[in-house]
Design a protein around this motif. Structure first.
Motif, PDB file in Angstrom:
ATOM      1  N   GLY B  27      -1.089 -95.906   2.877  1.00  7.59           N
ATOM      2  CA  GLY B  27      -1.511 -96.094   3.805  1.00  7.59           C
ATOM      3  C   GLY B  27      -2.081 -96.519   4.873  1.00  7.59           C
ATOM      4  N   LEU B  28      -3.478 -95.266   4.904  1.00  7.30           N
ATOM      5  CA  LEU B  28      -4.401 -95.366   5.157  1.00  7.30           C
ATOM      6  C   LEU B  28      -5.418 -97.180   4.642  1.00  7.30           C
ATOM      7  CD1 LEU B  28      -6.876 -92.187   5.554  1.00  7.30           C
ATOM      8  CD2 LEU B  28      -5.595 -93.337   7.118  1.00  7.30           C
ATOM      9  N   ILE B  29      -5.296 -97.434   3.653  1.00  7.42           N
ATOM     10  CA  ILE B  29      -5.989 -98.336   3.426  1.00  7.42           C
ATOM     11  C   ILE B  29      -4.828 -99.664   3.897  1.00  7.42           C
ATOM     12  CG2 ILE B  29      -6.634 -99.985   1.138  1.00  7.42           C
ATOM     13  CD1 ILE B  29      -6.920 -97.133  -0.469  1.00  7.42           C
ATOM     14  N   ASP B  33      -4.473-101.440  11.867  1.00 11.08           N
ATOM     15  CA  ASP B  33      -4.861-100.903  13.139  1.00 11.08           C
ATOM     16  C   ASP B  33      -5.475 -99.065  12.979  1.00 11.08           C
ATOM     17  OD1 ASP B  33      -2.631-100.282  13.942  1.00 11.08           O
ATOM     18  OD2 ASP B  33      -3.244-100.947  15.943  1.00 11.08           O
ATOM     19  N   VAL B  34      -5.941 -97.998  13.444  1.00  9.94           N
ATOM     20  CA  VAL B  34      -5.861 -96.702  13.796  1.00  9.94           C
ATOM     21  C   VAL B  34      -4.983 -96.512  13.974  1.00  9.94           C
ATOM     22  CG1 VAL B  34      -7.135 -95.252  15.579  1.00  9.94           C
ATOM     23  CG2 VAL B  34      -8.605 -97.128  14.898  1.00  9.94           C
ATOM     24  N   TYR B  35      -4.041 -96.917  15.311  1.00 11.50           N
ATOM     25  CA  TYR B  35      -2.735 -96.419  15.457  1.00 11.50           C
ATOM     26  C   TYR B  35      -2.005 -96.253  13.961  1.00 11.50           C
ATOM     27  CZ  TYR B  35      -4.760 -97.129  19.595  1.00 11.50           C
ATOM     28  OH  TYR B  35      -6.129 -97.733  20.882  1.00 11.50           O
ATOM     29  N   LEU B  36      -1.406 -97.605  13.505  1.00  9.05           N
ATOM     30  CA  LEU B  36      -0.925 -97.773  12.396  1.00  9.05           C
ATOM     31  C   LEU B  36      -1.248 -96.550  10.962  1.00  9.05           C
ATOM     32  CD1 LEU B  36       0.332-101.376  12.641  1.00  9.05           C
ATOM     33  CD2 LEU B  36       1.735 -99.310  12.905  1.00  9.05           C
ATOM     34  N   ARG B  37      -3.135 -96.345  11.699  1.00  9.60           N
ATOM     35  CA  ARG B  37      -3.048 -95.593  10.283  1.00  9.60           C
ATOM     36  C   ARG B  37      -3.062 -94.634  10.611  1.00  9.60           C
ATOM     37  NH1 ARG B  37      -8.780 -98.510  10.045  1.00  9.60           N
ATOM     38  NH2 ARG B  37      -7.842-100.460   8.255  1.00  9.60           N
ATOM     39  N   SER B  38      -2.731 -93.519  11.878  1.00 13.12           N
ATOM     40  CA  SER B  38      -2.980 -92.456  12.067  1.00 13.12           C
ATOM     41  C   SER B  38      -1.242 -91.791  11.790  1.00 13.12           C
ATOM     42  CB  SER B  38      -3.514 -92.337  14.036  1.00 13.12           C
ATOM     43  OG  SER B  38      -2.857 -92.471  14.239  1.00 13.12           O
ATOM     44  N   HIS B  39      -0.768 -93.212  12.047  1.00 14.93           N
ATOM     45  CA  HIS B  39       0.819 -92.495  11.530  1.00 14.93           C
ATOM     46  C   HIS B  39       1.033 -92.126  10.484  1.00 14.93           C
ATOM     47  CE1 HIS B  39       4.731 -93.499  11.509  1.00 14.93           C
ATOM     48  NE2 HIS B  39       4.797 -95.027  10.442  1.00 14.93           N
ATOM     49  N   ALA B  40       0.268 -93.055   9.106  1.00 12.58           N
ATOM     50  CA  ALA B  40       0.529 -92.602   8.076  1.00 12.58           C
ATOM     51  C   ALA B  40       0.108 -92.079   7.939  1.00 12.58           C
ATOM     52  CB  ALA B  40      -0.259 -94.435   6.856  1.00 12.58           C
ATOM     53  N   LEU B  88      -4.086 -86.386  19.120  1.00 18.17           N
ATOM     54  CA  LEU B  88      -5.993 -85.972  20.019  1.00 18.17           C
ATOM     55  C   LEU B  88      -6.325 -87.808  20.053  1.00 18.17           C
ATOM     56  CD1 LEU B  88      -6.220 -82.482  20.505  1.00 18.17           C
ATOM     57  CD2 LEU B  88      -5.919 -84.284  22.203  1.00 18.17           C
ATOM     58  N   ILE B  89      -5.891 -88.458  18.470  1.00 22.68           N
ATOM     59  CA  ILE B  89      -7.218 -89.080  18.030  1.00 22.68           C
ATOM     60  C   ILE B  89      -6.566 -90.527  17.983  1.00 22.68           C
ATOM     61  CG2 ILE B  89      -7.999 -90.683  15.851  1.00 22.68           C
ATOM     62  CD1 ILE B  89      -8.010 -88.072  14.377  1.00 22.68           C
ATOM     63  N   GLY B  90      -5.290 -91.114  18.478  1.00 23.73           N
ATOM     64  CA  GLY B  90      -4.756 -91.579  18.902  1.00 23.73           C
ATOM     65  C   GLY B  90      -5.042 -91.410  20.155  1.00 23.73           C
TER      66      GLY B  90
END
Lengths: 140, 126
Positions: B27-29, B33-40, B88-90
């Motif tokens: 998922g990270l790869i 975008d940032v938000y979808l990646r932090s979701h994964a 917090l990252i998002g």
């Protein structure tokens, strides 16, 4: 500037107690298991730093009204006194001993003077780490 | 018999955890975008780590007879802190203006943040 940090602050309030408990556990586990004064002190300092991140430095000063420079000095003093105590009993400097005692709640417990030395290390590590971080984090 | 059951249960838990962690790295790869990646990154890794730790906890408890409070504490700790780290990252990413994916359709927070900025501006002028 006023920001809305409800989630971070609430979680920090809960998690700090977990970290402090674990640091005390590590401190006492040090004799027979991995752990000890150094890592326990670092963990306590980490809990205080988490509080400082979630709130601010003034709040930390109010909640933990301790001068960390004095904590550092007291820790070194305790470590030195355990060494001098062995001189009083006419054995070489820093000789340690232990004994078994019947404590009211814990039962048969092995108490070692090395724990006192470890307490000195613990206080010195907490004092040094918090002094470094609080003096770097100061605004003025 | 007991050992076979316990070992297969622990094996399933640990394989499931490893699979979920691998899924989260894909998922990270793959995500844009940032938000979808932090979701994964937060959800499936948290569950993956929880099942690996639960597997280890059950293994030591049922086969060695050693109840590890540290593993239990670790399970609770990861369960509490990992979602907050993701939050917090998002939040930091949004507040510093990282754009959403080009095909996103809804952005409810934008209006509120603009309102906040306007009222701050008014407070400075008035």
């Amino acid at each position: 500037m006023k920001t809305n940090d409800v989630i971070l602050q609430t979680v920090a309030k809960v998690v700090v107690f977990l970290i402090l408990t674990f640091s005390v556990f590590l401190f006492f586990a040090g004799h027979n298991n991995p752990g000890g004064g150094f890592i326990g002190g670092l963990m306590t300092a980490a809990a205080l730093v988490l509080l400082a991140l979630a709130f601010d430095l003034q709040t930390i000063r109010k909640v933990v009204p301790v001068d960390f420079r004095k904590v550092m000095a007291i820790g070194l003093m305790i470590a030195l006194l355990t060494g001098i105590g062995s001189l009083v009993l006419d054995v070489p400097f820093l000789s340690h001993t232990f004994g078994h005692f019947d404590l009211p709640l814990l039962g048969d417990t092995e108490l070692a003077t090395a724990t006192l030395f470890d307490l000195g290390v613990y206080l010195a590590v907490v004092g040094v780490t918090m002094t470094i971080i609080l003096s770097i984090g100061e605004d003025h | 018999m007991k050992e076979v059951i316990v070992e297969s249960l622990v094996g399933i838990l640990i394989l499931l955890g490893a699979l979920l962690s691998a899924l989260s790295s894909f998922g990270l790869i793959r995500l844009p975008d940032v938000y979808l990646r932090s979701h994964a990154a937060t959800k499936s890794t948290t569950l993956g780590i929880l099942s690996i730790l639960t597997g280890a906890f059950l293994y030591f408890m049922l086969l060695d007879g050693h109840t590890s409070a540290r593993l239990l504490l670790g399970i609770i700790f990861v369960f509490i802190t990992a979602p907050v780290a993701g939050h917090l990252i998002g939040r930091a990413a949004y507040r510093t203006g990282v754009p959403l994916w080009s095909q996103s359709v809804q952005d409810d927070l934008r209006a509120i943040i603009e309102q906040e900025a306007q009222s701050k501006e008014r407070g400075r002028n008035g």
